[in-house]
Design an enzyme around this catalytic site. Structure first.
Site, PDB file in Angstrom:
ATOM      1  N   SER A 317       0.818  -1.211   0.000  1.00  0.00           N
ATOM      2  CA  SER A 317       0.000   0.000   0.000  1.00  0.00           C
ATOM      3  C   SER A 317       0.859   1.272   0.000  1.00  0.00           C
ATOM      4  CB  SER A 317      -0.949  -0.055   1.192  1.00  0.00           C
ATOM      5  OG  SER A 317      -2.106   0.646   0.886  1.00  0.00           O
ATOM      6  N   LYS A 321       4.200   1.941  -2.373  1.00  0.00           N
ATOM      7  CA  LYS A 321       4.645   3.104  -3.157  1.00  0.00           C
ATOM      8  C   LYS A 321       6.100   3.384  -2.767  1.00  0.00           C
ATOM      9  CE  LYS A 321       0.128   5.240  -1.951  1.00  0.00           C
ATOM     10  NZ  LYS A 321      -0.880   4.586  -2.687  1.00  0.00           N
ATOM     11  N   TRP A 408      -9.947   0.834  -5.356  1.00  0.00           N
ATOM     12  CA  TRP A 408      -9.316   2.113  -4.996  1.00  0.00           C
ATOM     13  C   TRP A 408      -7.892   2.181  -5.563  1.00  0.00           C
ATOM     14  CZ3 TRP A 408     -11.045   6.576  -3.817  1.00  0.00           C
ATOM     15  CH2 TRP A 408     -10.348   7.494  -3.033  1.00  0.00           C
ATOM     16  N   HIS A 458      -7.951  -5.393  -0.212  1.00  0.00           N
ATOM     17  CA  HIS A 458      -6.671  -4.754   0.087  1.00  0.00           C
ATOM     18  C   HIS A 458      -6.017  -5.459   1.284  1.00  0.00           C
ATOM     19  CE1 HIS A 458      -4.190  -1.177  -0.278  1.00  0.00           C
ATOM     20  NE2 HIS A 458      -4.260  -0.966   1.030  1.00  0.00           N
TER      21      HIS A 458
HETATM   22  C1  GCU Z   1      -5.336   4.886   1.684  1.00  0.00           C
HETATM   23  C2  GCU Z   1      -4.707   5.641   0.531  1.00  0.00           C
HETATM   24  C3  GCU Z   1      -3.934   4.735  -0.404  1.00  0.00           C
HETATM   25  C4  GCU Z   1      -2.952   3.912   0.412  1.00  0.00           C
HETATM   26  C5  GCU Z   1      -3.667   3.192   1.525  1.00  0.00           C
HETATM   27  C6  GCU Z   1      -2.750   2.460   2.493  1.00  0.00           C
HETATM   28  O1  GCU Z   1      -6.350   4.056   1.197  1.00  0.00           O
HETATM   29  O2  GCU Z   1      -5.742   6.302  -0.158  1.00  0.00           O
HETATM   30  O3  GCU Z   1      -3.236   5.484  -1.367  1.00  0.00           O
HETATM   31  O4  GCU Z   1      -2.265   3.019  -0.428  1.00  0.00           O
HETATM   32  O5  GCU Z   1      -4.356   4.130   2.328  1.00  0.00           O
HETATM   33  O6  GCU Z   1      -1.576   2.773   2.597  1.00  0.00           O
HETATM   34  O7  GCU Z   1      -3.248   1.589   3.194  1.00  0.00           O
END
Ligand code: GCU
Length: 478
Positions: A317, A321, A408, A458
């Site tokens: 997540s 990144k 998402w 997720h």
């Molecule tokens: C939120 C955010 C995402 C991210 C996620 C996470 O949903 O919008 O961009 O990847 O958190 O880190 O769990």
């Protein structure tokens, strides 16, 4: 003669005059304010107005108001419908800024790769400014008989000198006991601290600031004993160890707390004077986390139990990144794994499916450099896209994962991005992604780029890990 002003008739009339002028001004101001309100009648006008406030105001209250208006606005135009994805054209990773076609590795390495890094530095994650720092590794504990004898557990702190006593990156390392050292290892950051990845009582509970989360036992922004092991199902420590891998982890918040305006408690503070702020093209939190991962790598290179050429980085997540950006910059990471990294990670931004640039910059304004918000709602103007971030990992193996219900994070956008990074792998005579269309659910594909979309939401599952280890085995084991 001394006149008492209060009784001076002349002074009285001046006051009256002043009063009339002030009244007239306020009245015209009212009209102005009213007409300004009428002027700000369309969303486009409000967008400009609030973007400007968010970028320039020093007043926290105005900033928050603008941020919240913008966030609602951008969330309101998010789509999960393929039919609404706009037409977009991706920039070719193999054509230089001045239009030359990159035909060989040397042009890639000397011209195009640096160009792409510079774009991501200036417009997305921000560049790390020049600064010097002290670094020291301190072994806090070693237990050769951890997890019932299965593993050696080490806890090592990375420290940044006497002037920064509160700054430390505390590593938790598990090494398998049944295989000969040095072992391959998988480092990755966690959301809530080392003690969350396993219920092993030997793990020190982090005392650092944490984002609120009652459901896992975070109280007053601090971890409690109730937090121990809460994310063990995301890590599968025993599985890694059985497969002969070491695991290395640290709390992302050790590097920088995940909240706007906590830069003073972060490694970024090492680069600035007090109250000095990063410039618009300088690092945000994700780049700070990535920098921290490189410092973890500095330590790992000193640890003789770990094979320095077989270190594969993982992130989920927001930390996915981070893994991609860290892996792009630091070529010591021999494999990079992005789990559900989504917007600002593996997913293409120009598709505008799921979380967009506008949403992410107004939900988490600290993650990216300030320049990234230039592309809020303006994805069509990007001179790059996230497939080019993935291409920076080449020729090293890269694995990208999506989850079917994680719209998402735009699963299809993550897949397409991996596919469009493939030509750079081909420049090295390697097969990037071995397929051109989205594979079936739970059917991993593995070239030098691997990909799967699994069922469910997720998260990181055992299925994900099994495939990561299979993928790593292809490159790390004979
Ligand atoms: C939120 C955010 C995402 C991210 C996620 C996470 O949903 O919008 O961009 O990847 O958190 O880190 O769990």
């Amino acid at each position: 003669m001394i006149m008492n002003e209060r009784y001076n008739p002349m002074s009285l009339s001046i006051k009256k005059l002043l009063f009339l002028i002030i009244a007239a001004l306020s009245w015209s101001n009212l009209i102005y304010a009213k007409s300004a309100a009428t002027w700000i009648h369309s969303d486009a006008d409000s967008l400009l107005y609030y973007e400007d406030i968010m970028a320039n105001t020093d007043r926290l209250e105005d900033y928050e108001k603008a941020r919240s208006w913008l966030n609602n606005y951008y969330r309101g135009i998010v789509t999960n419908d393929e039919a609404e994805v706009p037409d977009y054209e991706l920039v070719d990773p193999l054509i230089t800024a001045d239009g030359q076609i990159v035909k060989d590795r040397s042009a890639w390495v000397s011209i195009r790769r640096p160009e792409i890094i510079a774009m991501f530095e200036s417009y997305v994650y921000g560049k790390v400014p020049e600064f010097t720092y002290d670094i020291e590794f301190q072994t806090r504990s070693v237990d050769p008989d951890a997890l019932g004898g299965m593993a050696t557990r080490k806890q090592v702190s990375i420290l940044f000198g006497e002037d920064n006593p509160d700054l430390s990156i505390d590593l938790l390392i598990y090494l398998p006991n049944h295989v000969r050292k040095p072992v391959p290892a998988i480092p990755g950051l966690s959301f809530y601290g080392n003690h969350t990845i396993h219920d092993d009582e030997g793990i020190t509970i982090s005392q650092k600031w944490m984002r609120p989360n009652e459901s896992i036992g975070i109280r007053n922004n601090r971890a409690t004993e109730a937090t121990r092991g809460v994310y063990s199902e995301r890590w599968h420590v025993e599985k890694l160890l059985q497969r002969g891998y070491g695991l290395v982890t640290a709390y992302a918040g050790d590097i920088e707390p995940d909240e706007h305006n906590r830069i003073n408690e972060s490694v970024r503070s090492l680069a600035y004077e007090e109250n000095e702020e990063p410039a618009s093209d300088e690092w945000g939190t994700i780049a700070a986390w990535a920098w921290g991962l490189s410092r973890m790598m500095d330590y790992l290179e000193t640890d003789e139990d770990i094979d320095h050429d077989r270190i594969g980085l993982i992130g989920h997540s927001r930390l996915g990144k981070t893994a991609l950006w860290a892996g792009a910059l630091d070529e010591r990471f021999a494999i990079v794994i992005s789990n559900n990294s989504g917007s600002g990670g593996a997913a293409l931004s120009s598709r505008r499916f799921g979380e967009t640039i506008g949403v992410i910059n107004t939900s988490f304004p600290h993650w990216f450099c300030k320049n990234y918000s230039r592309y809020n709602n303006k994805e069509h103007m990007l001179p790059f896209d996230q497939h080019m971030l993935l291409s920076l990992i080449a020729p090293r193996p890269l694995y990208v994962t999506s989850a079917e219900e994680d719209l998402w994070a735009d699963p299809r956008g993550e897949f397409l991005s991996a596919r469009e990074a493939s030509p750079v792998y081909e420049l090295y005579g390697l097969e990037g992604l071995p397929v051109t269309s989205l594979p079936a659910i739970n059917h991993p594909v593995m070239g030098t780029i691997g990909y799967h979309i699994r069922d469910g939401r997720h998260g990181v599952t055992l299925f994900d890990w099994e495939n990561y280890l299979d993928f790593a085995d292809r490159f790390f084991k004979d």
